[in-house]
Design a protein around this motif. Structure first.
Motif, short mmCIF file in Angstrom:
data_model
loop_
_atom_site.label_atom_id
_atom_site.label_comp_id
_atom_site.label_asym_id
_atom_site.label_seq_id
_atom_site.Cartn_x
_atom_site.Cartn_y
_atom_site.Cartn_z
N LYS A 20 -0.84 -3.92 3.57
CA LYS A 20 -1.79 -2.82 2.54
C LYS A 20 -1.74 -1.43 3.05
CE LYS A 20 -5.25 -5.96 2.84
NZ LYS A 20 -6.87 -6.55 2.75
N GLN A 21 -1.65 -1.19 4.17
CA GLN A 21 -1.24 0.02 4.81
C GLN A 21 -0.14 0.70 4.36
OE1 GLN A 21 -3.82 1.19 6.40
NE2 GLN A 21 -3.13 3.38 7.06
N LYS A 24 0.00 1.89 0.83
CA LYS A 24 -0.59 3.23 0.63
C LYS A 24 0.18 4.27 1.00
CE LYS A 24 -5.27 2.52 1.42
NZ LYS A 24 -6.26 2.48 2.52
N GLU A 25 0.93 4.10 2.20
CA GLU A 25 1.64 5.13 2.73
C GLU A 25 3.08 5.04 2.43
OE1 GLU A 25 0.87 4.60 6.77
OE2 GLU A 25 -1.32 4.99 6.67
N LEU A 27 4.86 3.22 -0.34
CA LEU A 27 5.14 2.22 -1.43
C LEU A 27 6.52 2.02 -1.36
CD1 LEU A 27 4.01 0.66 -3.66
CD2 LEU A 27 3.97 2.66 -5.14
N ASN A 69 -6.50 -2.85 -3.28
CA ASN A 69 -5.46 -1.70 -3.12
C ASN A 69 -5.69 -0.65 -4.18
OD1 ASN A 69 -3.45 -2.89 -1.25
ND2 ASN A 69 -3.93 -4.79 -2.46
N PRO A 71 -6.85 2.35 -6.57
CA PRO A 71 -7.54 3.58 -6.16
C PRO A 71 -9.31 3.44 -6.56
CG PRO A 71 -5.66 4.17 -7.69
CD PRO A 71 -5.81 2.75 -7.52
N ARG A 73 -11.41 0.61 -7.06
CA ARG A 73 -11.83 -0.84 -6.87
C ARG A 73 -12.63 -1.72 -7.72
NH1 ARG A 73 -10.28 -1.37 -0.32
NH2 ARG A 73 -8.51 0.12 -0.35
#
Ligand SMILES: [Fe+3]
Ligand SMILES: [Fe+3]
Lengths: 98, 278, 278, 98
Positions: A20-21, A24-25, A27, A69, A71, A73
């Motif tokens: 998941k992280q 976000k950081e 992709l 995930n 923006p 949710r």
């Protein structure tokens, strides 16, 4: 290309904090590690849950992926993305606005 | 020589925990009350173990291993998917009987996947918390045996096989060395659409049809339901009537009684509560 | 109407990759050469699919879901446990036949756990890389179907059930719509002790016993081996003769021939290579 | 307490990078999150693979755990820890020293 690798990644995006992280950081870095088609990558980039379902992805997974995930949710946003702007999902959305 | 002394068919609706206030007051009270009523009736059955039959929601199991059915034979806790008012905590297990059911199955053509340390999701955790825990608080010692069927993610277990699996659970309980009193809980919503464009739809006709089969013990009618029919009339969530079929299969010939039912669009599900009498 | 056209029973020893130079030169050459010989023989069978039967080493599957047996029906790659000279890469699959085997099993009492996207470990990756890939490089198009048995982590699949599962694979292949030519590969070391205080021990007598059963097609002798016997004489690693039994079960009546054998203490395993003739 | 939760954690210590990292950096914090006995915690702290096996832990898992997490990951060190100082594992250790 089948839905299977897409579901594999989406399941990890439901349960694995590290993935998941990375979603976000980094992709594109994440997507590069999976044997996905360009179409499938695009579904993920655009949170296109409607296209995913058309592609055969399990609806529980599109919902889980969104909830973990996206923006925005909120389930109402999910329903809007799924049904398009002319959404008729008032009852459900209303319930979840409480 | 254990014995199946009763059964319940109940929902496990997470939306009840997320937006408890959404439906009208009387509906809310009736539905939470139905869980309480199940707990009260469970207390009277003096069970030593409950088998709670749930289904994964593409959460516990990923694409690398999708079991047709699984039993937890070791440590149990949950839920994995924590909800407001539903924290993760240890769940008292019934390891000896669970292990025996697995072994008995393996010896008799039911190839249980086994979880030796298992964090259940809400499908098992909700009935455990709302129905079994209150009875434990009254001093009864009850171990939970979690069972999972492939009802949320394909390939789905066949309806007929879910029923046969219930029969295998019953055969194992009856062959078990300990004198256990076992209650089976089939945990699943009736009609509901999960994550699809129709989410929020509920089909009371379908729900009444299924509850009718349950009350009249019509196993063959359950087995005859095609996936296409279930998906069209009950939604993808209604594939979970497999859990009801499995519990019914553990109590062949049993009649049932509807404890309560409501089609609760705000909780996106037809919520039916049935007791099966041994 | 597919057909099983041949079989191989081979090791999948990761230590060969970790310390390739450890054994004496002639042994090394013979063992790597035996894999090459298998590849040459596979090429002559003109297979369209190979079913590679491996076992997990407590790596692919954790305590939350331990399947008795699993089939990969979707995308395949591997190995998960990368080794020197054995990088992770996509593995050409045979999705249609694999899906049919799963479905056929589900309809006939073999409740396959299914992997729809699967990263195999070395148990499948080594035979695929050393036996199948060379034939692919010659231009033959062969899809790999990975099968996993519970032989490394308990609860173990029973020997008898592993044999029956082989029969289920055969029945499915023969019922399949496509005219596939299928080769089964039972992938497992014979005697070896993995991670125990006896690691490094090899028991040639046990190995010869098992190869004898394989060559003479003695399914009942395989089924009669108790776990206690296997563990005492072959070690915990020898529980993997389940994979051999499964492949043999897919070819009832087949005779076999030892391609080569050596007890290689430096590679901690009795390495046996057997061809089964359809 | 059974071996099962211990095996659960040890399996994660074989396959999950985040858990391995935490094992190195915050061992006690990690251990606190699992329903382990004090004895079991101690086996992990001391890499006591012999005690783990006596406790019923799968030997493949003790080996994997060691190889992924021990200060000296060499199989010879594992064999020594398993067999004690009077180890007789020359052949195997010799092989793996190449
Ligand atoms: Fe559900
Ligand atoms: Fe192995």
């Amino acid at each position: 290309m089948s839905r299977n690798v897409l579901e594999k990644l989406m399941h990890q995006l439901c349960v694995d904090r590290t993935v998941k992280q990375r979603f976000k950081e980094d992709l594109e870095g994440l997507l590069a590690r999976y044997a996905l088609t360009e179409d499938e990558r695009d579904m993920l980039r655009r949170f296109d849950v409607a296209a995913m379902q058309k592609h055969g992805v399990n609806p529980m997974l599109t919902l889980g992926f969104w909830s973990e995930n996206a923006p925005d949710r909120h389930p109402a946003a999910y329903m809007k993305a799924l049904r398009g702007a002319d959404s008729g999902g008032e009852v459900f959305s209303a319930a979840l606005k409480h | 020589m254990g014995k199946i002394v009763g059964g319940f068919l109940v929902p496990h609706d997470p939306v009840m925990f997320v937006v408890p206030q959404a439906p009208a007051e009387d509906i809310r009270q009736r539905m939470w009350g139905a869980f309480e009523e199940c707990a009260a009736r469970l207390a009277r059955l003096e069970a030593s173990s409950v088998v709670i039959i749930g289904a994964d929601h593409y959460f516990n199991f990923g694409t690398g291993c999708l079991p047709q059915y699984l039993i937890g034979t070791g440590d149990v806790d949950g839920p994995l998917d924590v909800l407001p008012g539903l924290k993760r905590q240890p769940i008292p297990a019934s390891e000896a009987l669970a292990g025996f059911i697995a072994e008995h199955g393996h010896a008799n053509g039911f190839d249980w996947a086994v979880a030796r340390a298992f964090t259940v999701d809400h499908a098992v955790a909700i009935p455990d918390r709302l129905i079994v825990d209150p009875v434990r608080r009254q001093g009864q010692s009850i171990g939970t045996i979690p069972v999972y069927l492939a009802a949320g993610v394909d390939p789905y277990i066949r309806m007929q096989r879910a029923i046969e699996l219930g029969g295998a659970i019953r055969a194992a309980v009856e062959a078990a060395p300990a004198d256990e009193r076992v209650v089976v809980i089939g945990s699943g919503g009736i009609s509901h659409w999960v994550g699809t464009a129709e989410m929020g739809r509920v089909n009371e006709d379908f729900d009444r049809e299924i509850m009718g089969y349950a009350c009249r013990g019509e196993l063959s009618a359950m087995a005859a339901l095609s996936d296409d029919y279930i998906l069209e009339h009950g939604g993808n969530g209604a594939m979970e009537i497999r859990q009801w079929a499995c519990a019914m299969g553990a109590m062949p010939g049993a009649r049932g009684e509807v404890i309560d039912y409501a089609a609760v669009r705000e909780w996106v599900t037809g919520l039916g509560f049935v007791q099966l009498f041994a």
